[in-house]
Design a protein around this motif. Structure first.
Motif, PDB file in Angstrom:
ATOM      1  N   ALA A   1     -12.039  32.874  40.530  1.00 58.14           N
ATOM      2  CA  ALA A   1     -10.575  32.873  40.522  1.00 58.14           C
ATOM      3  C   ALA A   1     -10.036  32.985  39.107  1.00 58.14           C
ATOM      4  CB  ALA A   1     -10.069  31.596  41.202  1.00 58.14           C
ATOM      5  N   MET A   2     -10.673  32.301  38.162  1.00 55.19           N
ATOM      6  CA  MET A   2     -10.204  32.327  36.772  1.00 55.19           C
ATOM      7  C   MET A   2     -10.249  33.743  36.200  1.00 55.19           C
ATOM      8  SD  MET A   2     -11.983  30.638  33.435  1.00 55.19           S
ATOM      9  CE  MET A   2     -13.309  31.826  33.665  1.00 55.19           C
ATOM     10  N   VAL A   3     -11.319  34.468  36.457  1.00 52.38           N
ATOM     11  CA  VAL A   3     -11.447  35.815  35.895  1.00 52.38           C
ATOM     12  C   VAL A   3     -10.384  36.746  36.462  1.00 52.38           C
ATOM     13  CG1 VAL A   3     -12.953  37.835  35.818  1.00 52.38           C
ATOM     14  CG2 VAL A   3     -13.894  35.573  35.353  1.00 52.38           C
ATOM     15  N   LEU A   4     -10.169  36.699  37.782  1.00 58.19           N
ATOM     16  CA  LEU A   4      -9.155  37.577  38.384  1.00 58.19           C
ATOM     17  C   LEU A   4      -7.753  37.216  37.900  1.00 58.19           C
ATOM     18  CD1 LEU A   4     -10.335  38.017  42.083  1.00 58.19           C
ATOM     19  CD2 LEU A   4     -10.754  39.480  40.115  1.00 58.19           C
ATOM     20  N   ILE A   5      -7.468  35.930  37.872  1.00 55.14           N
ATOM     21  CA  ILE A   5      -6.134  35.511  37.439  1.00 55.14           C
ATOM     22  C   ILE A   5      -5.944  35.794  35.948  1.00 55.14           C
ATOM     23  CG2 ILE A   5      -4.610  33.525  37.176  1.00 55.14           C
ATOM     24  CD1 ILE A   5      -5.979  32.358  39.686  1.00 55.14           C
ATOM     25  N   GLY A   6      -7.016  35.629  35.170  1.00 50.67           N
ATOM     26  CA  GLY A   6      -6.924  35.945  33.747  1.00 50.67           C
ATOM     27  C   GLY A   6      -6.618  37.411  33.509  1.00 50.67           C
ATOM     28  N   ALA A   7      -7.198  38.293  34.333  1.00 45.96           N
ATOM     29  CA  ALA A   7      -6.896  39.720  34.200  1.00 45.96           C
ATOM     30  C   ALA A   7      -5.435  39.998  34.524  1.00 45.96           C
ATOM     31  CB  ALA A   7      -7.808  40.520  35.133  1.00 45.96           C
ATOM     32  N   GLY A   8      -4.913  39.323  35.548  1.00 51.96           N
ATOM     33  CA  GLY A   8      -3.494  39.502  35.862  1.00 51.96           C
ATOM     34  C   GLY A   8      -2.598  38.906  34.799  1.00 51.96           C
ATOM     35  N   LEU A   9      -3.022  37.798  34.220  1.00 51.58           N
ATOM     36  CA  LEU A   9      -2.231  37.150  33.188  1.00 51.58           C
ATOM     37  C   LEU A   9      -2.130  38.023  31.941  1.00 51.58           C
ATOM     38  CD1 LEU A   9      -0.736  34.488  32.713  1.00 51.58           C
ATOM     39  CD2 LEU A   9      -2.841  33.576  31.731  1.00 51.58           C
ATOM     40  N   ALA A  10      -3.184  38.780  31.673  1.00 54.84           N
ATOM     41  CA  ALA A  10      -3.146  39.663  30.501  1.00 54.84           C
ATOM     42  C   ALA A  10      -2.101  40.764  30.639  1.00 54.84           C
ATOM     43  CB  ALA A  10      -4.528  40.274  30.279  1.00 54.84           C
ATOM     44  N   ALA A  11      -1.731  41.086  31.893  1.00 51.93           N
ATOM     45  CA  ALA A  11      -0.737  42.134  32.120  1.00 51.93           C
ATOM     46  C   ALA A  11       0.690  41.610  32.175  1.00 51.93           C
ATOM     47  CB  ALA A  11      -1.061  42.864  33.429  1.00 51.93           C
ATOM     48  N   VAL A  12       0.880  40.302  32.094  1.00 50.59           N
ATOM     49  CA  VAL A  12       2.236  39.734  32.116  1.00 50.59           C
ATOM     50  C   VAL A  12       2.949  40.078  30.814  1.00 50.59           C
ATOM     51  CG1 VAL A  12       3.545  37.568  32.133  1.00 50.59           C
ATOM     52  CG2 VAL A  12       1.606  37.866  33.672  1.00 50.59           C
ATOM     53  N   PRO A  13       4.150  40.628  30.875  1.00 53.08           N
ATOM     54  CA  PRO A  13       4.874  40.980  29.639  1.00 53.08           C
ATOM     55  C   PRO A  13       5.128  39.749  28.775  1.00 53.08           C
ATOM     56  CG  PRO A  13       5.914  41.978  31.561  1.00 53.08           C
ATOM     57  CD  PRO A  13       4.894  41.018  32.083  1.00 53.08           C
TER      58      PRO A  13
END
Length: 471
Positions: A350-362
């Motif tokens: 879960a951390m890896v997937l959410i971290g990838a999404g977090l990197a795309a947050v403006p």
């Protein structure tokens, strides 16, 4: 003589016969032969592409049919027959699912898994992903958290079977728990001690012992006990010393009245016997403690003149059983314990997937909120989480599908004595379908039930993924 001109269509000559029809007048003259029409050319190309795609997909479709479609169909068919497969029972197997206590326990535990495990793993993954962005060694931390994903479920089950061992000398969980407990409530070193034959001590109830007669100042008191193994005595214990009388004070010795190898006299301090270092002694008069003392390394103790005429009591705290920790794999805690092992494995996913999404947050949104006065908790709750909500839903649904089929962790971690208490649907499917008392019909019905429960969640996930793709 010249022949007269012919009248009629044939007289118009070849040129007039081949003259094209006016534009927009269909049916006037044949259509020029310019080769195949564009529509027919596209149709042939499309057919060729479809054939090529089908050729590439055929092996996958064959495997899908052989390994997925056929087993599902056969399981559905087999679920309507009895154990032998020869007698049609209709919905009898499905009625048994609702009436069997073991299967109902499996359904209840599966519901607990669906509620707790995905939510906990997703929440921890979100927290880890957010926090690791703020530390310099975040990459190393992510690696450590994700590393359990490289371990098979079987290996993780064996690891946590040892972690949850009840013996604090082997089980890490109980070793930590007992260490914390003993920091605040020290266990006794004499849990098995008791008065011996013809002892001056009597049972006072509640685990305590008291002298049969009041004690007097200047008269040494002997408090013999037995039942403690020599190797279990506290560190620093010395050979028991004979009490010396002191004017106006009550003195005595509390010791192990046992000589290794035999010999020695009862209720007498022999040279090779050991004192009970640290034993607490209370002087009690009229039900009230008037003085206390703690035995020295050689078992001797001294009480003030207030103890004169009182009874000496060895309180129950001296004989309290050593704290053994928590029975993690007992009937009450086995399901939460196994869920803990699952979360340890899948929080990194879960951390890896959410971290990838977090990197795309403006980052502009986050900085603008901070400039406007929002604290970090408000930024997290009102900006980060809403922006990550679609991704969090995908992770949550994926883990729900995963836990509904959980089998190996429960099978390996839960001991045989409590496996019924930790039972889940996938494990019940295995136990019903295989073994000496196998019932393939009932097992097939459980498999169909598990499929019926998983399919709606899968459809929700597919629908959400399509929506994300359309964006």
């Amino acid at each position: 003589m010249t022949a007269p001109a012919a009248h009629g269509p044939s007289a118009q000559g070849p040129s007039s016969a081949a003259s094209p029809s006016p534009a927009g007048s269909p049916g006037h003259g044949p259509t020029p032969a310019y080769g195949p029409t564009p529509a027919r050319g596209l149709s042939a190309e499309a057919r060729r592409r479809r054939l090529v795609a089908a050729a590439f997909l055929l092996p996958a479709l064959v495997l899908l049919g052989a390994l997925v479609v056929h087993p599902i169909g056969y399981s559905l068919y087999r679920s309507f027959f009895d154990r032998s497969g020869e007698v049609f029972v209709g919905g009898g197997n499905y009625r048994e699912i609702l009436s069997d206590d073991g299967i109902r326990t499996a359904l209840k535990n599966t519901a607990v898994w669906v509620v707790l495990a995905p939510a906990t793993a997703t929440a921890l993954g979100l927290i880890f992903a957010v926090l690791t962005e703020r530390v310099r060694w975040g990459t190393a931390f992510k690696l450590l958290v994700f590393m359990p994903m490289a371990i098979s479920m079987l290996a993780a089950g064996i690891i946590f079977r040892l972690v949850y061992d009840h013996d604090p000398d082997r089980g890490v969980a109980n070793a930590v728990w007992v260490g914390v407990h003993d920091t605040f409530a020290q266990s006794s070193a004499f849990p098995k001690a008791r008065p011996g034959r013809d002892s001056p001590l009597a049972d006072a109830g509640g685990g305590a012992f008291v002298t049969r007669e009041p004690v007097r100042a200047g008269s040494p008191v002997l408090l013999p006990l037995v039942g403690v193994a020599p190797e279990a005595l506290p560190d620093g214990t010395r050979t028991a010393g004979a009490p010396e009388p002191e004017p106006g004070k009550v003195t005595g010795t509390v010791w192990q009245d046992f000589t290794r190898g035999g010999g020695g006299a009862t209720n007498v301090v022999d040279p090779s016997e050991q004192g009970f270092s640290g034993m607490r002694i209370e002087a009690v008069r009229d039900g009230r403690v008037v003085d206390t003392a703690t035995a020295r390394a050689d078992g001797t103790f001294t009480l003030s003149a207030q103890a004169d005429g009182a009874l000496l009591r060895l309180p129950a705290a001296n004989f309290r059983e050593a704290y053994g920790g928590v029975e993690w794999l007992g009937p009450a805690l086995v399901t939460p314990a196994v869920i803990g092992a699952y979360v340890w494995m899948w929080a990194g996913f879960a951390m890896v997937l959410i971290g990838a999404g977090l990197a795309a947050v403006p980052r502009e949104l986050l900085e603008a909120a901070r400039v406007d006065g929002a604290n970090e908790w408000q930024v997290f709750r009102r900006i980060t989480v809403p922006l990550l909500a679609p991704l969090l839903a995908v992770v949550l649904v994926t883990l729900v599908i995963n836990v509904m089929k959980i089998f190996d962790l429960v099978f390996v971690i839960a001991p045989g004595a409590v496996q019924d208490d930790a039972n889940v649907l996938a494990l019940q499917l295995y136990r019903t379908s295989f073994g000496t008392d196998a019932d393939p019909g009932l097992g097939s019905a459980i498999a169909v039930l598990l499929l019926v429960l998983v399919v709606p969640v899968m459809l929700v996930n597919i629908r959400r993924l399509r929506k994300e793709g359309a964006r």
